[in-house]
Enzyme design. Structure first.
Site, PDB file in Angstrom:
ATOM      1  N   CYS A  53     -15.980 -18.771  53.364  1.00  0.00           N
ATOM      2  CA  CYS A  53     -15.832 -19.018  54.802  1.00  0.00           C
ATOM      3  C   CYS A  53     -17.058 -18.569  55.602  1.00  0.00           C
ATOM      4  CB  CYS A  53     -14.588 -18.321  55.341  1.00  0.00           C
ATOM      5  SG  CYS A  53     -14.766 -16.527  55.411  1.00  0.00           S
ATOM      6  N   TYR A  94       0.799  -1.228   0.000  1.00  0.00           N
ATOM      7  CA  TYR A  94       0.000   0.000   0.000  1.00  0.00           C
ATOM      8  C   TYR A  94       0.837   1.286   0.000  1.00  0.00           C
ATOM      9  CZ  TYR A  94       0.884  -0.581   4.993  1.00  0.00           C
ATOM     10  OH  TYR A  94       1.492  -0.780   6.202  1.00  0.00           O
ATOM     11  N   CYS A 126     -14.345  -9.881  52.132  1.00  0.00           N
ATOM     12  CA  CYS A 126     -14.330 -10.776  53.278  1.00  0.00           C
ATOM     13  C   CYS A 126     -13.110 -10.336  54.092  1.00  0.00           C
ATOM     14  CB  CYS A 126     -14.153 -12.212  52.799  1.00  0.00           C
ATOM     15  SG  CYS A 126     -13.738 -13.332  54.134  1.00  0.00           S
TER      16      CYS A 126
HETATM   17  S1  IVH Z   1      -0.781   3.281   5.578  1.00  0.00           S
HETATM   18  C1  IVH Z   1       2.430   6.087   7.407  1.00  0.00           C
HETATM   19  N1  IVH Z   1      -2.547   1.656   4.536  1.00  0.00           N
HETATM   20  O1  IVH Z   1      -2.237  -0.292   9.725  1.00  0.00           O
HETATM   21  C2  IVH Z   1       1.414   5.079   7.682  1.00  0.00           C
HETATM   22  N2  IVH Z   1      -1.606   1.080   6.628  1.00  0.00           N
HETATM   23  O2  IVH Z   1      -0.885   2.053  11.961  1.00  0.00           O
HETATM   24  C3  IVH Z   1       1.450   3.962   6.723  1.00  0.00           C
HETATM   25  N3  IVH Z   1      -2.365  -1.052   7.511  1.00  0.00           N
HETATM   26  O3  IVH Z   1       0.472  -1.441  10.936  1.00  0.00           O
HETATM   27  C4  IVH Z   1       0.326   3.070   6.905  1.00  0.00           C
HETATM   28  N4  IVH Z   1      -3.716  -1.558   5.859  1.00  0.00           N
HETATM   29  O4  IVH Z   1       0.573  -1.830   8.421  1.00  0.00           O
HETATM   30  C5  IVH Z   1      -1.734   1.905   5.580  1.00  0.00           C
HETATM   31  N5  IVH Z   1      -4.080   0.284   3.472  1.00  0.00           N
HETATM   32  C6  IVH Z   1      -3.277   0.525   4.501  1.00  0.00           C
HETATM   33  C7  IVH Z   1      -3.164  -0.363   5.582  1.00  0.00           C
HETATM   34  C8  IVH Z   1      -2.312  -0.038   6.624  1.00  0.00           C
HETATM   35  C9  IVH Z   1      -3.222  -1.969   7.020  1.00  0.00           C
HETATM   36  C10 IVH Z   1      -1.676  -1.161   8.800  1.00  0.00           C
HETATM   37  C11 IVH Z   1      -0.237  -0.760   8.771  1.00  0.00           C
HETATM   38  C12 IVH Z   1       0.042  -0.338  10.186  1.00  0.00           C
HETATM   39  C13 IVH Z   1      -1.300   0.088  10.671  1.00  0.00           C
HETATM   40  C14 IVH Z   1      -1.385   1.590  10.794  1.00  0.00           C
END
Ligand code: IVH
Length: 667
Positions: A407, A222, A422
Site C-alpha cells: 500500500c 535390534y 505497515c
Molecule cells: S534401541 C530402549 N537401536 O530409534 C530403547 N533403537 O528413540 C530401544 N532405532 O524409535 C531403542 N535403530 O525404533 C535402538 N539400532 C537401534 C535403532 C533404534 C533405530 C529407533 C527406535 C526408536 C528410536 C529411539
C-alpha cells in the site's frame, strides 16, 4: 490327491518356501531363481484352496495381505517401549560415557549400531509362532498392525525354536523402494512421500494390508523385550540369538571398548552413510552387559544405558536468487529467501524465511550470494550462512523497503520489535490476510474458501470485510476461476454452517491483536456472548486468569475502534452466532492421558490431520493447545515448513514431535 498326501506336500512346500524366503530376504543371498519361488508359492496356494483345512498362520501364503480392517486394535506393551536420549556432538558422548563410568566403573563395553530411520515395531511370538505386531504408540499402548507386518518378508512367521519372545526393531523402506514408489505416485499424480520414514509409516498405517504388501518394506530387529526370561547375558549375545532364531539383524554393529572407539565408529559412518541402501539418522550406543544395563536403569522415558548420536542436519549450498517481501495480517513485513531449488534432507527447498532485517544484516546476506541451507530439526529450511569468499562482485546489497510493498505507506519499527510494520489499517495486504485468517480452520473454518479464492474475491472487490463473506451469492462465486456448480454449492453450505460456530471461533477470526485461539476460548467461556465481551472494561478483563494488560488494552480498543460495532451488527444480521456453545469439562479418563495438563503448540503444515482435528483431539485428552511457544510449553508438534515457533522450541529445549509421532500417541 488325498488329504494325507496333500498335507505332506503342503508341509514340504512351506518348508522350502520359508527357507528360500529366509535366504532371500534375511540373508540377502538367494539360492533359487524368483520364478522357482513363485512356482512353489502358486502350488501351495492351489493346495490351500483345495484343502482349506491345511491353511495355517505360518504359511508363506499369509504374506499377500488379507482382509481390510475397520480399525487398528490397541495393544498394551507388557514391557514398555522406551525411546532414547540424544547426543549431538562429541561432548554429549563423553558426558554419557562419564555417567556410565560413575555408575558401573571402568569394566564395561559398548555396542554401536546404526540408527535405522523407520518406525519402531514390536513383534510377539508364542511357541515360535508370530502372533502379534504393534507400533510403539506412546510406549505403553500401540496399535495392532499384525496384518501389515506379515507382509514384510524378512519377518519370520515361525521361528527356528518354539519359544515365546517379544522382539523390537525398526521397520523401514529401502531407498530404492522409496524412489520407485514416489516415481509411480508422480506418474499417477498422487502426492509424494517426503522421505522413506514417512513412506514406511504411511504404509504400515493402512487398514488394507494389500497396500503394505505392495510397498516393499523391510525390517531390522535390534532388541529383545524379555531377555532375562531367556538367559541372555548381553545385548550382543541377544542379537546373535535373534540371528539364530531367523530374524534379520543389522550386521554393521560393533563392540567398542572405549568412547574413543565409539567416536571412530561414528565418524566412519558419517562418511559411509550415503552409500547405504537405507536411511539412517544416527548411531545408537548401548552398554553391552545386561547386568550393567539393569544397574544403570531407566528414566521415565529412556534407558540410562543407551544413547542415540544424531547426525548433524544435512547442509547444502545453493544460490540466493531473490528476497521476496510479504505483508502479514498484523502488518509485519517478512523477507523470504527465494533459492535456486535444491534437495535437502529428502525434499526440495526453494524458500526459507529470513525473519527480519536484523538477521539479514547479521548474516551479511546479499542477493546472488552462494548460501548454505539446512533444515532446522530436519523440518524447516533455514539459511545458515553465506559463502562470502565465493563472491564474484556481482552480488547486490539488500535493503528492506521504507514503504509497504502493497500500500506504499511508510513502514515503522515499533519499540522493542525487530520487525518492520505497515500500520495502515486500510492496507489491502493486511485486510486480505485478515480475511484468510477469518476463514482459516481454527477461526471460522470455512472449507473451500482458501487463499486463492479469497485473493480473487478481494481483488474483484466482492469482499472488503468479513461480513461481506456472508453476502456472497451463487452467481458471484460461479464467475470465479475454476468454480463449478458443485464447489459453489459446497462453499455456500460451508459459509452457512460457519454461522453456527461457537463464539471463540469468531473472536479468534476477528484477529484482535494478542488474542490467540486459546485466549479467545477463555474470553468466550467467561463472557458467554459477544455483547457482554464488547462492553467489558479493562479491569473486568484483567481479572481473568490468562488475560494480561496488553491483551486487555487491545480488546478494549478493538471494540472502541470506528466501525467495530457496525461490523458486528452486520454479522448478527447475517445470522452469525454470537454465543459460546460450551465445551465439556475434563473427565477422569482425560486427566489420565499423556496430554493431561500439558501445553502443546502446533506449528507448520500438518498433512494427515487438520490443525483443528489435532487440536480437538489433544484437548479432548485434557491438553491445552497454545498459540505461541514459551517456557511453559511442554511439547511442540512441528509439521512441514514449521517456522520460528520450532526454532524457539529448540532454543528452549522443548520436546518436538513430528505429525507421525503425534498420531501414534493420539491413537
Ligand atoms: S534401541 C530402549 N537401536 O530409534 C530403547 N533403537 O528413540 C530401544 N532405532 O524409535 C531403542 N535403530 O525404533 C535402538 N539400532 C537401534 C535403532 C533404534 C533405530 C529407533 C527406535 C526408536 C528410536 C529411539
Amino acid at each position: 490327491m488325498d488329504l494325507q498326501s496333500a498335507e505332506k506336500r503342503v508341509n514340504e512346500l512351506k518348508r522350502l518356501l520359508t527357507q528360500y524366503g529366509y535366504e532371500y530376504y534375511v540373508l540377502d543371498k538367494p539360492t533359487v531363481p524368483d520364478a522357482e519361488y513363485d512356482k512353489l508359492l502358486q502350488e501351495l496356494l492351489a493346495f490351500e484352496e483345495q484343502f482349506p483345512q491345511l491353511k495355517s498362520e505360518d504359511s508363506p501364503t499369509q504374506r499377500v495381505g488379507g482382509a481390510v480392517l475397520e480399525q487398528f486394535d490397541k495393544v498394551e506393551h507388557r514391557i514398555p517401549m522406551l525411546s532414547l536420549g540424544n547426543a549431538f556432538n562429541e561432548q554429549d558422548l563423553r558426558d554419557f560415557d562419564r555417567r556410565i563410568r560413575q555408575a558401573v566403573g571402568d569394566e564395561f563395553s559398548y555396542v554401536c549400531e546404526l540408527k535405522i530411520d523407520g518406525l519402531a515395531v514390536s513383534l510377539r511370538y508364542e511357541d515360535g509362532l508370530f502372533i502379534q505386531g504393534a507400533t510403539r504408540g506412546d510406549g505403553t499402548i500401540g496399535e495392532d498392525i499384525t496384518a501389515n507386518l506379515k507382509t514384510i518378508k524378512a519377518i519370520p512367521l515361525r521361528l527356528t525354536e518354539n519359544i515365546s519372545i517379544e522382539v523390537r526393531g525398526e521397520a523401514y523402506m529401502p531407498k530404492r523402494s522409496f524412489e520407485a514408489l514416489n516415481e509411480k505416485r508422480k506418474e499417477r499424480g498422487e502426492e509424494l512421500f517426503a522421505n522413506p520414514r514417512n513412506a514406511a509409516a504411511g504404509s504400515l498405517r493402512q487398514l488394507d494390508p494389500k497396500i503394505a504388501a505392495s510397498r516393499k518394506l523391510d525390517v531390522f530387529l535390534y532388541g529383545i523385550g524379555n531377555p532375562e526370561e531367556l538367559d541372555i547375558v548381553s545385548h550382543s549375545a541377544g542379537l546373535d540369538y535373534l540371528d539364530q532364531l531367523g530374524f534379520k539383524t543389522n550386521n554393521e554393529r560393533k563392540k567398542c571398548a572405549t568412547i574413543e572407539d565409539v567416536i571412530k565408529f561414528i565418524s566412519g559412518w558419517t562418511e559411509k552413510r550415503p552409500h547405504l541402501p537405507y536411511e539412517i539418522d544416527g548411531i545408537v550406543i548401548k552398554v553391552d552387559s545386561l547386568e550393567q544395563q539393569a544397574e544403570l536403569g531407566t528414566t521415565a522415558k529412556s534407558p540410562r544405558w543407551a544413547i542415540a548420536y544424531k547426525f548433524p542436519a544435512e547442509e547444502v549450498v545453493t544460490t540466493l536468487l531473490d528476497i521476496e517481501l510479504s505483508v502479514g495480517r498484523t502488518g509485519v513485513v517478512t523477507p523470504t529467501a527465494i533459492l535456486e531449488p535444491v534437495k535437502v534432507a529428502g525434499t526440495t527447498v526453494q524458500r526459507a524465511s529470513l525473519h527480519n532485517e536484523d538477521l539479514i544484516r547479521e548474516k551479511d546476506i546479499k542477493l546472488g550470494d552462494k548460501v548454505i541451507v539446512k533444515k532446522a530439526g530436519d523440518i524447516i529450511p533455514e539459511v545458515v550462512n553465506v559463502l562470502a569468499d565465493q563472491r564474484t562482485g556481482e552480488e547486490v546489497d539488500f535493503h528492506m523497503p521504507t514503504h509497504c510493498p502493497e500500500c506504499e505507506s511508510e513502514l515503522v519499527r515499533l519499540e522493542g520489535e525487530v520487525a518492520l510494520r505497515c500500520i495502515n489499517p486500510k492496507c489491502p495486504a493486511q485486510i486480505r490476510e485478515g480475511l484468510i485468517h477469518f476463514v482459516s480452520r481454527d477461526a471460522m473454518n470455512i472449507e473451500g474458501l482458501g487463499e486463492k479464492v479469497i485473493g480473487q474475491l478481494f481483488a474483484e472487490k466482492l469482499i472488503t470485510d468479513v461480513a461481506d463473506i456472508y453476502k456472497l451469492t451463487r452467481e458471484q462465486l460461479l464467475a470465479l476461476e475454476r468454480m463449478g456448480e458443485k464447489s459453489v454449492a459446497n462453499l455456500l453450505a460451508a459459509i452457512e454452517a460457519s454461522k453456527g460456530n461457537s463464539l471463540e471461533k469468531l473472536l479468534f477470526g476477528l484477529g484482535i491483536r494478542h488474542v490467540g485461539a486459546k485466549a479467545a476460548k477463555t474470553l468466550a467461556q467467561e463472557f458467554g456472548t459477544m455483547e457482554k465481551l464488547s462492553s467489558a472494561t479493562k479491569d473486568e478483563l484483567i481479572a481473568i486468569n490468562e488475560i494480561g494488560d496488553k491483551m486487555a488494552d487491545s480488546i478494549v480498543s478493538f471494540f472502541e475502534q470506528e466501525g467495530a460495532s457496525e461490523l458486528i451488527q452486520e454479522l448478527v444480521a447475517a445470522g452469525v452466532s454470537m454465543e459460546y456453545k460450551g465445551a465439556k469439562p475434563v473427565s477422569a479418563a482425560e486427566s489420565d492421558s499423556f496430554f493431561a495438563g500439558k501445553t502443546v503448540v502446533l506449528t507448520g503444515k500438518l498433512e494427515r490431520l487438520t490443525r483443528n482435528e489435532a487440536k480437538e483431539k489433544i484437548e479432548a485428552l485434557g491438553g491445552n493447545v497454545a498459540g505461541s511457544v514459551s517456557k511453559k510449553t511442554h511439547l511442540v508438534i512441528a509439521g512441514e515448513d514449521a517456522g520460528s515457533k520450532l526454532t524457539k522450541a529448540q532454543e528452549l529445549g522443548i520436546e518436538v514431535w513430528d505429525e507421525e509421532k503425534l498420531i501414534e500417541v493420539l491413537n
